[in-house]
Structure formats: structure tokens, C-alpha cells
Scaffold this motif. Structure first.
Motif, short mmCIF file in Angstrom:
data_model
loop_
_atom_site.label_atom_id
_atom_site.label_comp_id
_atom_site.label_asym_id
_atom_site.label_seq_id
_atom_site.Cartn_x
_atom_site.Cartn_y
_atom_site.Cartn_z
N UNK A 48 -61.28 -25.86 -42.46
CA UNK A 48 -60.72 -25.27 -41.25
C UNK A 48 -60.02 -23.97 -41.61
N UNK A 49 -59.85 -23.13 -40.59
CA UNK A 49 -59.16 -21.86 -40.80
C UNK A 49 -57.66 -22.04 -40.99
N UNK A 50 -57.17 -23.22 -40.70
CA UNK A 50 -55.75 -23.49 -40.83
C UNK A 50 -55.40 -24.10 -42.20
N UNK A 51 -56.42 -24.35 -43.03
CA UNK A 51 -56.14 -24.97 -44.32
C UNK A 51 -55.43 -24.04 -45.29
N UNK A 52 -55.52 -22.73 -45.02
CA UNK A 52 -54.95 -21.76 -45.95
C UNK A 52 -53.71 -21.08 -45.37
N UNK A 53 -53.12 -21.66 -44.35
CA UNK A 53 -51.86 -21.12 -43.84
C UNK A 53 -50.73 -21.32 -44.84
N UNK B 140 -57.85 -21.57 -28.99
CA UNK B 140 -57.32 -22.85 -28.50
C UNK B 140 -56.82 -23.71 -29.66
N UNK B 141 -57.56 -23.70 -30.76
CA UNK B 141 -57.12 -24.49 -31.91
C UNK B 141 -55.80 -23.99 -32.47
N UNK B 142 -55.63 -22.65 -32.52
CA UNK B 142 -54.36 -22.10 -33.02
C UNK B 142 -53.21 -22.48 -32.09
N UNK B 143 -53.46 -22.40 -30.77
CA UNK B 143 -52.41 -22.78 -29.82
C UNK B 143 -52.08 -24.27 -29.94
#
Length: 387
Positions: A23-28, A148-151
């Protein structure tokens, strides 16, 4: 880390067949376990026989793992990796992981293109052309899903705080009097808003009436101006007759000017042609005179050097009209004028003429001069004594 790099990395890993969904959120936030797993999988995909350490529990093990990966890729694939960014294991590590994944992805696509036959490639092109129409919609849908996923991720991050507030609100008992006071205050606020809107509607009627009056005034002013314009259009100016007369004269003068200009241009062209012809004729005459002068000098040199007679010199020069050279004539012979050269040119043009014919030719020249004088000058003298 940019959104484009992260998106490209996830798509490449999905195309390469990575078993885990990235996911794009794995590297936050830093996630060394995921980075180590991806590095090990990419290296094994590049070289299955590679022997690399797998322990990443302690700090020393992580450093050794990162160094071995960087050294292997530098020696085998000539890819330089930044070990500090890889050890950070956050968004900065994506750029380094993208170097390895892009290398493998390029090799895979090149192999697939080389292995396809002509029929298969034609079929692929047809499928791509059919699906290209939905490419824009797919991109828009992908961007919307990402937003939407980020929100959703942001809202889920606030769930801990909101859960406590929700439990606190549910645990409290409902006060009927306080609820009635809140409803009454809301009703009064709505009534105030209704009165304000009604007042605005009343003011709107007055504004509409004032605008109607202004529009009527402007309409009357427009009619007056139109009447004045029509009256001014019917009045003929005092200088209009003279203007029309001068305009007619100007057209005539312009036609005369155009005609004279054409004549002048033609005459200038003719003058240029005459000057050019005279220039060419003058150059031809000069060149012939130079050739004659050179030939005379050569004949003189041969006469002096070989001690030839005058008759031989006349035969060389092509005419018999040269006088026999004497001691004084030889001195004068070297400094002949342009008239003598010109006469030699005339004699050369008619080498068969005799001395009597030349003498008669001189008289004819005088007659021609007389005739030319009679043609060119109207004040010709009556007799030869007047000369």
C-alpha cells in the motif's frame, strides 16, 4: 518521496509478481521489516543463487544486511544504492528500491516483447487500442480511490480520540430541560433568519422599483439622442460641395501622375539599356586596340631584332600602308598615338585596299563629315570659306 515514485514502485512490484500487497501508506512511517523483505525478494529475483544474510533483529544485523545488499547490487548489476536511505526504511527508501525494481521490470518487458510473435503482438495492439478509451476513466478512478483511502486513514487515526468522546457522551444521562432549551434556541435562531430574509425581500421590491425608474430615464435619453443624430445626418455641411470638387480634381491629377510615372520608368529603363550597350562597345573597342598595339610592338621588336625590311613588316602587320622606317621614323614608331592605332584597325579590316583607295577614303570621310554636319546642325555655312 513523491507520490509518482510510490505509485510506480507499487505498480512495478505488482507486475513483477510480489506476493504481498504493498500500500502507499506502508512507507509513511519507518518499516524496516517490509523494506528488508522487499530487498531480499528483489535480490533473489535478480540472482536466485545469491547468498545474503537474513537476520535483521538487532541493529548490527540490519547494518550488515543493508551493506551486503548494496555491495551485491553494485558488483552484479552496477546499481549504486544509498545505504542511509535504505536504513531509514521510510519514503526515502522507495527511491532506492525503485532502482532495483525498474531494472527488473525493464528486463521483463523487454523479454516479453522479444518473445511475442507477430500474431500475438497484433492482438496485443488491438486490445490496447480498445482499452485506451477507458484509460482516462481508470486514472481518475485510481486517483479518487487513493484520495478516499488517505481520508479514511486520517479518520481512522482520530478514532482513538473520538472513541473516548463517544463513550463519554453515551455514558451521560440526557437532561430533558437542557434539550428543550437547545431546541428553543434553535427555533428562535431560525425565526430570526426568516425575518432577515423577509426584510431582504421587501428591500428587493424597493430596489426593483428604483431600477425601473432608472431604466425609463435611460430609454428617454436614448430616444432624444437618436432624434438628434437623425437631424444632424440630414444637414449637409457647408464645405461639402468644395470637398467633392476637389476630390474629382484629385482623381484626375492622380491618373496623370500614374501615367507620367510609367513613362519615366520606361525611359529610365531604356537609358539603362543604352548605357549598358555603350559600355560593352567601349570595352570591345578597348580590347581590340590593346591587341593591335601589342601586335605592332611585337612587329617592331622583330624588325629591330631580326633587321627585317619594311616590306616584311607590312606583310607581318597585314597591310602595305606603313611608311618605310627611317632613323627618325623608328623613334616615332614606338610612341604611336591612339589615332594611328585606330587607323591601323580600319586598314586591317580591309587589307586589300590600295593607297589610292585610302586617299579616296579620306575624301569620303570629309564628305561624310560635311553630311553629318548638315544633318546635325541647321546653321550650316554656305561655302567652304566659312570654315
Amino acid at each position: 518521496m513523491s507520490y509518482r515514485d510510490l505509485r510506480n514502485f507499487t505498480e512495478m512490484m505488482r507486475a513483477l509478481g510480489y506476493p504481498r500487497l504493498i500500500s502507499m501508506e506502508n512507507f509513511r512511517t519507518p518499516n524496516f521489516q517490509l523494506v528488508a523483505e522487499i530487498l531480499a525478494w528483489l535480490v533473489n529475483r535478480y540472482d536466485p543463487s545469491a547468498d545474503l544474510p537474513t537476520e535483521v533483529d538487532t541493529e548490527q544485523d540490519r547494518v550488515i544486511f543493508i551493506k551486503s545488499i548494496a555491495q551485491f547490487m553494485a558488483t552484479k548489476a552496477h546499481v549504486k544504492l544509498n545505504t542511509k536511505k535504505l536504513y531509514m526504511a521510510d519514503g526515502h527508501a522507495v527511491k532506492e528500491l525503485l532502482k532495483i525494481s525498474s531494472l527488473l521490470y525493464t528486463a521483463m518487458t523487454t523479454h516479453q516483447k522479444s518473445g511475442l510473435s507477430e500474431d500475438t503482438s497484433t492482438q496485443k495492439n488491438m486490445e490496447l487500442s480498445v482499452k485506451s478509451t477507458d484509460l482516462k476513466a481508470c486514472r481518475q478512478l485510481a486517483s479518487e480511490i487513493t484520495a478516499r483511502g488517505a481520508k479514511l486513514h486520517e479518520l481512522l487515526g482520530r478514532e482513538v480520540e473520538l472513541r473516548d468522546l463517544r463513550r463519554t457522551a453515551l455514558s451521560q444521562t440526557v437532561d430533558i430541560e437542557e434539550l428543550e432549551r437547545g431546541i428553543a434556541s434553535s427555533i428562535s435562531a431560525v425565526k430570526t433568519e426568516i425575518e432577515r430574509v423577509q426584510q431582504m425581500l421587501g428591500n428587493l421590491g424597493g430596489d426593483e422599483a428604483s431600477l425601473e425608474v432608472k431604466i425609463e430615464n435611460k430609454r428617454q435619453e436614448l430616444e432624444r439622442n437618436q432624434k438628434r443624430l437623425r437631424s444632424l445626418a440630414n444637414v449637409r455641411p457647408a464645405y461639402m460641395d468644395e470637398y467633392e470638387r476637389v476630390e474629382v480634381d484629385l482623381q484626375k491629377q492622380y491618373s496623370v501622375y500614374v501615367e507620367k510615372h510609367c513613362h519615366l520608368s520606361y525611359l529610365e529603363h531604356q537609358l539603362d539599356l543604352v548605357n549598358e550597350a555603350e559600355h560593352h562597345e567601349h570595352e570591345a573597342t578597348e580590347s581590340s586596340l590593346k591587341r593591335m598595339h601589342q601586335r605592332m610592338q611585337e612587329a617592331e621588336h622583330r624588325m629591330i631584332r631580326d633587321d627585317i625590311t619594311a616590306d616584311d613588316m607590312l606583310q607581318i602587320a597585314g597591310t602595305e600602308e606603313f611608311p618605310r622606317p627611317t632613323a627618325e621614323g623608328r623613334k616615332v614608331f614606338g610612341s604611336m598615338s591612339g589615332d594611328a592605332i585606330l587607323s591601323d584597325h580600319e586598314e586591317e579590316s580591309n587589307p586589300l585596299s590600295s593607297g589610292s583607295e585610302l586617299a579616296s577614303g579620306g575624301e569620303e570621310d570629309e564628305d561624310e563629315k560635311t553630311l553629318d554636319f548638315s544633318d546635325g546642325d541647321q546653321s550650316r555655312p554656305d561655302s567652304a570659306d566659312d570654315f
